[in-house]
Design an enzyme around this catalytic site. Structure first.
Site, PDB file in Angstrom:
ATOM      1  N   ARG A  17       0.820  -1.219   0.000  1.00 21.19           N
ATOM      2  CA  ARG A  17       0.000   0.000   0.000  1.00 21.19           C
ATOM      3  C   ARG A  17       0.856   1.272   0.000  1.00 21.19           C
ATOM      4  O   ARG A  17       0.599   2.192  -0.780  1.00 21.19           O
ATOM      5  CB  ARG A  17      -0.968  -0.027   1.174  1.00 21.19           C
ATOM      6  CG  ARG A  17      -2.104  -1.044   1.021  1.00 21.19           C
ATOM      7  CD  ARG A  17      -3.001  -1.087   2.233  1.00 21.19           C
ATOM      8  NE  ARG A  17      -2.271  -1.543   3.418  1.00 21.19           N
ATOM      9  CZ  ARG A  17      -2.726  -1.412   4.660  1.00 21.19           C
ATOM     10  NH1 ARG A  17      -3.891  -0.817   4.885  1.00 21.19           N
ATOM     11  NH2 ARG A  17      -2.018  -1.871   5.667  1.00 21.19           N
ATOM     12  N   ASN A  35      -6.505  -2.607   1.872  1.00 24.06           N
ATOM     13  CA  ASN A  35      -6.620  -4.063   1.887  1.00 24.06           C
ATOM     14  C   ASN A  35      -8.082  -4.446   1.873  1.00 24.06           C
ATOM     15  O   ASN A  35      -8.906  -3.827   2.581  1.00 24.06           O
ATOM     16  CB  ASN A  35      -5.973  -4.649   3.150  1.00 24.06           C
ATOM     17  CG  ASN A  35      -4.462  -4.685   3.061  1.00 24.06           C
ATOM     18  OD1 ASN A  35      -3.895  -4.740   1.983  1.00 24.06           O
ATOM     19  ND2 ASN A  35      -3.799  -4.658   4.206  1.00 24.06           N
TER      20      ASN A  35
END
Length: 793
Positions: A17, A35
């Site tokens: 990320r 996520n």
């Protein structure tokens, strides 16, 4: 323009990320990344040219440790979204049951963390549990997906202001294990001095541990994936460690600070050095050039070498040099993960205090308890032993240019044991679709593993051990439940071994009944062949499955099998001839007993003149506790005893290992030539073991050949017979794929000679790479069977 992108693969726990956020910002894009359990979702806004470039980048670039399976891109209605900048947002829960998510294994310490830990000017200088976004514990601390700190064993450790700042920016951005001396788990040393139990923590604990080890003491250490036992590779310490573990002669692995130090003791090719430094930090079996005391590595030609997987390992190796680092367990038992369990088994002095015999008290204290323990408060959810690999050179370039070996590199890293650092990365199947039902396969009872399969992937568990041991069987059942919870998977069919007495098979029946789902039982050696077929998504092959034991469809014990496999079906095309053995389970331990059984079979009427033990002769003559077997493993044991190399296995496979060691020394000696007699008279291809046994015996007893030369000739005869039988099967059935599997193929000489012979004959040869060739790969083959069976309905 707004795109909704879903990235599937190993993208959690590797700083994916933060990587996306950085790249999106560089492209001047707005949006978010988060996520979503089985994947990462990216919502991104910008002009078409930048979005196209960003989307193309996602398929090519990713942080270390990640790998991408699929990138799904769709256009989204702009009116429903209000985007201001690009950010990382909190994770979302989705239905993970639609497919098996990819989750990361525990990852060895990276170079950046290593440099920080060794830098006196760094705030994490000397912090032994240092980690970042691309290294540290993953599966061993995960409680649930998505992989966020609150879903791990790191939840109780609240980040200090400094670590919070690192969590927002830099290479520890969103690293769920970020910690330091001020806020993270700490190593605490407990040891006894002058009858008093002393406890110290942080840097003092490491310094004191170094001092104790320098004095020849043995310590327990709580590693990333389980407790370990550690000491200097000295005779006295190693001998005492064997007493503690109940380990008679099996070699210990040696941890080196770096590959350069390992070179002082081991021959190390560039490929082997690459394996040694791989993030999984496996134990690599390397040729020995400088030895440790016999109590350390025994009679082995190899040193099981590995590098530090955690900061504490490197701190100790830097201060002390090479160290014995082995799993904390009694032989056959599972590795310890619980603090109280370790204390009770290895460090509880109180249980000896009431012993009336002072001599016994002292002896037990010295031989069965460690001298201290370095532990931390971070919970370990699932034990994982060190993985063990070796480099195979069987697939070097062939002189036969017509053979397709494009799928192979010149050297291969093959598993003896697959666990920490590799599990639970999935096997991705090619050309398989329509397998919507989830499969649970339970493997066999030795070197136990289980697997889950669904759609295009199979997840294989870590090595668990022998299910005859209660602790291993308890772990087996517990880990199945943990995987089902972690992956949100509910099995819709179960596959197991057909052996009626296997613990795994009985448990499979229980699960199938409780879940009200179908159960399929398949033959052991068929599963071996299927495990290789799964790795290459093959639908047919000649499966050569050679091992010690497996329950056959005729009720006999198989172990030297040539199977013609087609999807889920197989035909037994050939095998080693049956030999009657006695002694039940003792036959796998007592090679001298096996040899006498071969003696009896070679000349049953005059067996008394050969000096066979009368009890063995009586048992065989009257069929007392006897069984017939085509086992290749027992043939190796027999030849080992015949050549007077070793009469029993003090650990599994010892006689076969020592026979291979002897053969390695016999390659350039004057050698006899052996050849199996092949019989096709009754529609089955049978290689005569007894005829070969007699030939080997005659050559050795003639005195004309060294035992090492005879050992090498035996290996040559077996590899030649394998190639010859495969040739016969191909002539009859036009099958050109050969899959080699079974524990016997851990033998490097046999594997390399067999592959070479088959390739020279034009076969396409496949071996286990994703899983070990032994029984730890059985569950993979079973899971593949379960998926293939759905396509045939």
């Amino acid at each position: 323009m707004i795109l909704l992108i879903k990235v599937k693969g190993a993208v959690q726990g590797v700083g994916y990320r933060p990587f996306i956020a950085k790249k999106a910002t560089e492209y001047g894009l707005k949006g978010y990344v988060k996520n979503i359990g089985a994947a990462v979702e990216i919502l991104v806004e910008g002009d078409k040219e930048k979005l196209d470039a960003f989307s193309d980048l996602l398929k090519k670039e990713y942080p270390a440790g990640a790998f991408i399976l699929d990138v799904e891109i769709s256009e989204k209605n702009e009116e429903t979204v209000d985007l201001k900048d690009f950010s990382i947002v909190e994770s979302s829960d989705i239905d993970l049951s639609s497919e098996l998510p990819v989750f990361l294994p525990d990852i060895g310490i990276c170079d950046d963390c290593l440099n920080e830990m060794l830098d006196p000017g760094d705030k994490r200088y000397g912090y032994p549990l240092i980690s970042c976004a691309v290294c540290g514990p993953r599966i061993s601390i995960a409680d649930a997906l998505p992989y966020d700190r609150d879903n791990t064993a790191m939840k109780p450790f609240k980040m200090c202001p400094s670590c919070k700042a690192d969590y927002v920016n830099g290479r520890r951005r969103h690293a769920q294990t970020v910690s330091c001396f001020d806020c993270g788990p700490q190593l605490i040393l407990k040891y006894e001095e002058n009858g008093e139990m002393i406890s110290i923590d942080k840097k003092d604990s490491v310094n004191k541990a170094i001092g104790l080890l320098q004095k020849g003491k043995i310590l327990g250490i709580k590693g990333v994936s389980g407790y370990q036992l550690i000491c200097l590779p000295q005779s006295a310490a190693a001998a005492r460690l064997r007493e503690i573990k109940g380990r008679e002669s099996k070699p210990f692995a040696i941890m080196f600070a770096d590959s350069q130090t390992a070179r002082e003791y081991c021959r190390l090719s560039s490929f082997e050095e690459k394996i040694l430094n791989y993030s999984a930090r496996p134990i690599v079996l390397l040729d020995k050039i400088k030895d440790f005391p016999k109590e350390v590595c025994g009679d082995s030609d190899y040193i099981g070498a590995f590098l530090p997987s955690a900061g504490i390992h490197r701190l100790l190796c830097d201060a002390l040099g090479p160290l014995i680092v082995t799993s904390a367990n009694r032989s056959g038992e599972p590795i310890v993960t619980e603090d109280d369990d370790f204390t009770g088994k290895f460090f509880d002095r109180n249980k000896f205090k009431n012993c009336e015999d002072e001599k016994i008290n002292t002896e037990v204290h010295e031989n069965h308890c460690v001298d201290g323990v370095l532990w931390h408060e971070r919970r370990i959810n699932m034990a994982q032993d060190d993985s063990v690999v070796f480099a195979c050179r069987a697939f070097n370039e062939s002189s036969n240019e017509s053979i397709d070996i494009s799928s192979f590199e010149n050297d291969k890293a093959l598993f003896i044991r697959k666990s920490r650092g590799y599990v639970p990365l999935p096997l991705i199947l090619k050309g398989v679709s329509g397998c919507e039902k989830s499969v649970l396969s339970l493997g066999g009872d030795l070197k136990s593993t289980f697997s889950f399969g669904k759609k295009d992937r199979i997840i294989i568990s870590q090595y668990i051990g022998d299910l005859e041991e209660v602790g291993c069987f308890d772990n087996f059942k517990d880990y199945i439940e943990r995987y089902m919870k972690l992956y949100h998977i509910k099995p819709e069919m179960i596959v197991c071994d057909m052996h009626p007495k296997y613990h795994s098979a009985k448990y499979a029946e229980k699960l199938a009944k409780n879940m009200n789902i179908p159960i399929y039982k398949i033959q052991h050696h068929h599963a071996h062949a299927l495990s290789v077929m799964a790795e290459y998504s093959l639908k047919s092959c000649i499966g050569v499955s050679l091992d010690g034991t497996g329950y056959g469809t005729d009720g006999k014990i198989w172990g030297g099998e040539f199977l013609l496999c087609n999807n889920t079906e197989f035909t037994r095309a050939g095998h080693l001839s049956y030999v009657k053995l006695c002694g039940g389970d003792k036959a796998s331990v007592n090679s001298e007993l096996v040899k006498e059984c071969y003696e009896y079979a070679s000349d049953e009427e005059s067996a008394e003149s050969t000096g066979i033990n009368p009890l063995i002769k009586a048992a065989l003559s009257n069929n007392i506790n006897t069984f017939e077997t085509s086992s290749t493993g027992r043939l190796f044991d027999c030849i080992c005893a015949l050549l007077e190399i070793k009469k029993e296995n003090s650990y599994e496979g010892e006689c076969a290992i020592l026979l291979e060691k002897a053969a390695r020394r016999g390659e350039n000696l004057n050698k006899p030539v052996f050849s199996f007699k092949i019989d096709e008279s009754e529609g089955m291809i049978v290689a005569d073991q007894i005829q070969l046994f007699n030939d080997v015996k005659d050559a050795y007893e003639s005195g004309r050949y060294e035992k090492e030369a005879v050992a090498y000739a035996f290996h040559s005869a077996l590899s030649e017979a394998i190639a010859r039988i495969c040739h016969i099967i191909r002539d009859k059935n036009s099958e050109n794929n050969v899959c080699l599997s079974g524990g016997v193929f851990a033998n490097r000489i046999l594997l390399e000679k067999t592959v070479s012979a088959l390739k020279e004959d034009g076969f396409l040869v496949y071996i286990n790479e994703f899983v070990p060739a032994g029984d730890a790969g059985i569950s993979l083959g079973q899971a593949y069977y379960g998926l293939l069976s759905q396509k045939e309905v």
